[in-house]
Design an enzyme around this catalytic site. Structure first.
Site, PDB file in Angstrom:
ATOM      1  N   CYS A  15       0.840  -1.192   0.000  1.00 35.37           N
ATOM      2  CA  CYS A  15       0.000   0.000   0.000  1.00 35.37           C
ATOM      3  C   CYS A  15       0.878   1.247   0.000  1.00 35.37           C
ATOM      4  O   CYS A  15       1.998   1.233   0.515  1.00 35.37           O
ATOM      5  CB  CYS A  15      -0.930   0.011   1.217  1.00 35.37           C
ATOM      6  SG  CYS A  15      -2.198   1.304   1.149  1.00 35.37           S
ATOM      7  N   TYR A  21      -5.636   2.131  11.170  1.00 37.35           N
ATOM      8  CA  TYR A  21      -6.547   1.018  11.471  1.00 37.35           C
ATOM      9  C   TYR A  21      -6.542  -0.084  10.412  1.00 37.35           C
ATOM     10  O   TYR A  21      -7.436  -0.912  10.394  1.00 37.35           O
ATOM     11  CB  TYR A  21      -7.970   1.531  11.657  1.00 37.35           C
ATOM     12  CG  TYR A  21      -8.511   2.395  10.534  1.00 37.35           C
ATOM     13  CD1 TYR A  21      -8.496   1.969   9.211  1.00 37.35           C
ATOM     14  CD2 TYR A  21      -9.052   3.648  10.813  1.00 37.35           C
ATOM     15  CE1 TYR A  21      -9.001   2.756   8.192  1.00 37.35           C
ATOM     16  CE2 TYR A  21      -9.566   4.449   9.803  1.00 37.35           C
ATOM     17  CZ  TYR A  21      -9.540   3.993   8.486  1.00 37.35           C
ATOM     18  OH  TYR A  21     -10.046   4.774   7.485  1.00 37.35           O
ATOM     19  N   CYS A 262     -22.409  -9.641   3.046  1.00 38.39           N
ATOM     20  CA  CYS A 262     -22.288 -10.991   3.623  1.00 38.39           C
ATOM     21  C   CYS A 262     -22.309 -10.927   5.152  1.00 38.39           C
ATOM     22  O   CYS A 262     -22.746 -11.872   5.811  1.00 38.39           O
ATOM     23  CB  CYS A 262     -21.017 -11.672   3.130  1.00 38.39           C
ATOM     24  SG  CYS A 262     -19.469 -10.923   3.671  1.00 38.39           S
ATOM     25  N   ASP A 284     -12.015 -12.189   3.257  1.00 34.11           N
ATOM     26  CA  ASP A 284     -11.028 -11.117   3.292  1.00 34.11           C
ATOM     27  C   ASP A 284     -10.462 -10.902   4.686  1.00 34.11           C
ATOM     28  O   ASP A 284      -9.312 -10.491   4.849  1.00 34.11           O
ATOM     29  CB  ASP A 284     -11.702  -9.829   2.797  1.00 34.11           C
ATOM     30  CG  ASP A 284     -10.694  -8.762   2.408  1.00 34.11           C
ATOM     31  OD1 ASP A 284      -9.525  -9.099   2.175  1.00 34.11           O
ATOM     32  OD2 ASP A 284     -11.093  -7.586   2.320  1.00 34.11           O
ATOM     33  N   CYS A 324     -28.570 -13.558  21.632  1.00 34.05           N
ATOM     34  CA  CYS A 324     -29.016 -13.156  20.295  1.00 34.05           C
ATOM     35  C   CYS A 324     -30.348 -13.821  19.943  1.00 34.05           C
ATOM     36  O   CYS A 324     -31.241 -13.182  19.379  1.00 34.05           O
ATOM     37  CB  CYS A 324     -27.970 -13.518  19.250  1.00 34.05           C
ATOM     38  SG  CYS A 324     -26.517 -12.448  19.258  1.00 34.05           S
ATOM     39  N   CYS A 327     -33.214 -12.016  21.387  1.00 32.98           N
ATOM     40  CA  CYS A 327     -33.402 -10.619  21.017  1.00 32.98           C
ATOM     41  C   CYS A 327     -34.460 -10.500  19.933  1.00 32.98           C
ATOM     42  O   CYS A 327     -34.405 -11.213  18.914  1.00 32.98           O
ATOM     43  CB  CYS A 327     -32.081 -10.027  20.532  1.00 32.98           C
ATOM     44  SG  CYS A 327     -32.210  -8.307  19.988  1.00 32.98           S
ATOM     45  N   CYS A 337     -21.326 -10.053  11.408  1.00 30.91           N
ATOM     46  CA  CYS A 337     -20.170 -10.709  10.809  1.00 30.91           C
ATOM     47  C   CYS A 337     -19.366 -11.430  11.889  1.00 30.91           C
ATOM     48  O   CYS A 337     -19.339 -11.008  13.051  1.00 30.91           O
ATOM     49  CB  CYS A 337     -19.301  -9.653  10.123  1.00 30.91           C
ATOM     50  SG  CYS A 337     -17.695 -10.247   9.560  1.00 30.91           S
TER      51      CYS A 337
END
Length: 455
Positions: A15, A21, A262, A284, A324, A327, A337
């Protein structure tokens, strides 16, 4: 396979910037060999041939990095020629590229426009916000160079969208960021939470504490999304549609479809990420030695996507915490994710604060702030006593609930199923007299959508 996406790293982790970050530099630091080399056109040809064998309807090549522009214009010219050479009838090929916008010359920009590349540009907001984390190799700001690139794109007709990484710092400046985008006419936006590094990676890479970004908390992220929603909804009520990806995805879910992102599906899929040496990985965020699925030219995409390593990766994403499951907003959040969840660098679930955008302060107490809250409070104040009618907006009678309930009062009224979200939003504002159906979800929560399509 009907539709195939292949994410290509033509410059590996190389890069020309030094963002505080950068998640992919963190990933590279966790591998035995961080930089995998530049992808050759010979290897790219193997990728295209393999993808064409696997695809049936469409195939998208997404070029990311590192910084994919470093592969050079001749590389992308070669890619387009190879796609023409190996394309097959009935399969549409799309190209997209995510760039930091720091070094895109006019010749490359014209090539992107002429060949219909969709370009994502990383821009965190106004100069003071952007330059806080997105710096060049000498520590200087990059805002001016990125804005020059966007002006070039406008001039030559490149189609692009804006990506903003949400950190602890800029989460406190949602209004400044959204206002800046609107002033500049940026109408296609993505906001993604900043990932914390895999445990120990930054220390091992020698990144000092003062060089790291301010960590994003679940509470700050929830507040950020709520303020973005308020601003977006204000524009919508004033007749201006802005595409904000996470909001578009939630709309798709409520319309009975699948989210395009996704990370909002609730479980992993195999993304086919190809590094510079031809190695293939499932995601990724996990281009790590332990998750290498194979090598292009040696194994087929079909074999890599169904192999033991791929199955192991998928199985690790399907576990849902009891909190979860309980909820009422799980149908929208879906546990997020895998990298949003505790572990792999994250101390706590970054989406824990997201339900704040769906519920009122004191659940159902008529929360809401800003223009959107005022509009929705007015709508709810006009409820009809007829038990079959949810509410009335002028001549628009709403029966049942097609409700996207944000913090108690925000409501979206869903018209017939459509693949065009802008048409849907326009219908939300303008269409009189439509009648809507009700649906109760499997867990008993009152989430409403057309035709009972939420599973």
């Amino acid at each position: 396979m009907m539709h195939v996406n292949v994410l290509v790293k033509p410059a590996s982790s190389a890069c020309n910037m030094n963002c505080s970050y950068c998640f992919y530099q963190d990933v590279a630091n966790c591998r035995e060999v961080g930089f995998k080399g530049f992808l050759t056109l010979e290897r790219m040809e193997q990728i295209i041939v393999g993808a064409m064998e696997y695809a049936e309807k469409s195939c998208t090549f997404l070029f990311q990095g590192g910084e994919p522009v470093l592969a050079g214009l001749d590389f992308y010219r070669g890619v387009v020629e190879l796609e023409k050479k190996h394309g097959k009838p009935g399969v549409r090929i799309y190209n997209s590229l995510q760039t930091n916008g720091y070094e895109v010359g006019e010749e490359m920009a014209r090539f992107f426009a002429e060949n219909h590349f969709l370009i994502g540009v990383s821009l965190d907001g106004p100069e003071s916000v952007h330059d806080a984390n997105r710096r060049d190799r000498r520590g200087g700001g990059t805002f001016a160079r990125v804005m020059e690139t966007l002006e070039l794109f406008d001039r030559v007709g490149v189609e692009y969208n804006i990506l903003c990484v949400v950190t602890g710092e800029n989460a406190r400046r949602a209004g400044d960021i959204y206002g800046f985008y609107r002033e500049r006419g940026f109408d296609f936006l993505q906001f993604i939470p900043c990932l914390e590094p895999f445990e120990g990676a930054q220390r091992e890479a020698g990144v000092p504490e003062e060089g790291r970004h301010d960590a994003l908390t679940p509470e700050a992220y929830g507040e950020f999304l709520t303020e973005i929603f308020d601003l977006w909804f204000r524009d919508l009520k004033n007749g201006k549609y802005v595409s904000v990806r996470h909001l578009d995805n939630w709309m798709s879910i409520l319309l009975g479809g699948q989210p395009a992102s996704c990370g909002m599906v609730g479980r992993c899929s195999i993304q086919f990420v190809v590094e510079g040496d031809g190695g293939v990985y499932p995601c990724d965020f996990y281009v790590l030695d332990e998750w290498r699925l194979g090598t292009v030219g040696q194994e087929s995409f079909a074999a890599m996507g169904t192999g033991e390593k791929a199955r192991e990766f998928l199985e690790q994403s399907v576990q849902v915490p009891e909190s979860c499951k309980a909820c009422r907003y799980y149908v929208l959040c879906r546990n997020g994710c895998r990298r949003d969840r505790p572990g792999d660098g994250m101390a706590e679930h970054i989406l824990r604060g997201v339900p704040e955008i769906f519920r009122g302060e004191g659940e159902g107490a008529g929360g809401g702030r800003g223009d959107a809250g005022a509009v929705c409070a007015e709508i709810n104040a006009d409820k009809n006593t007829d038990e079959n009618m949810l509410c009335r907006i002028g001549d628009w009678k709403i029966t049942g609930a097609a409700v996207f309930a944000c913090r108690g009062n925000y409501s979206f009224y869903i018209h017939k199923r459509t693949g065009n979200l802008q048409t849907f939003y326009e219908t939300l504002i303008a269409a009189p007299g439509r009648i809507w159906d009700t649906h109760t979800c499997h867990d008993g929560s009152t989430i409403y959508c057309p035709g009972g399509n939420v599973k």
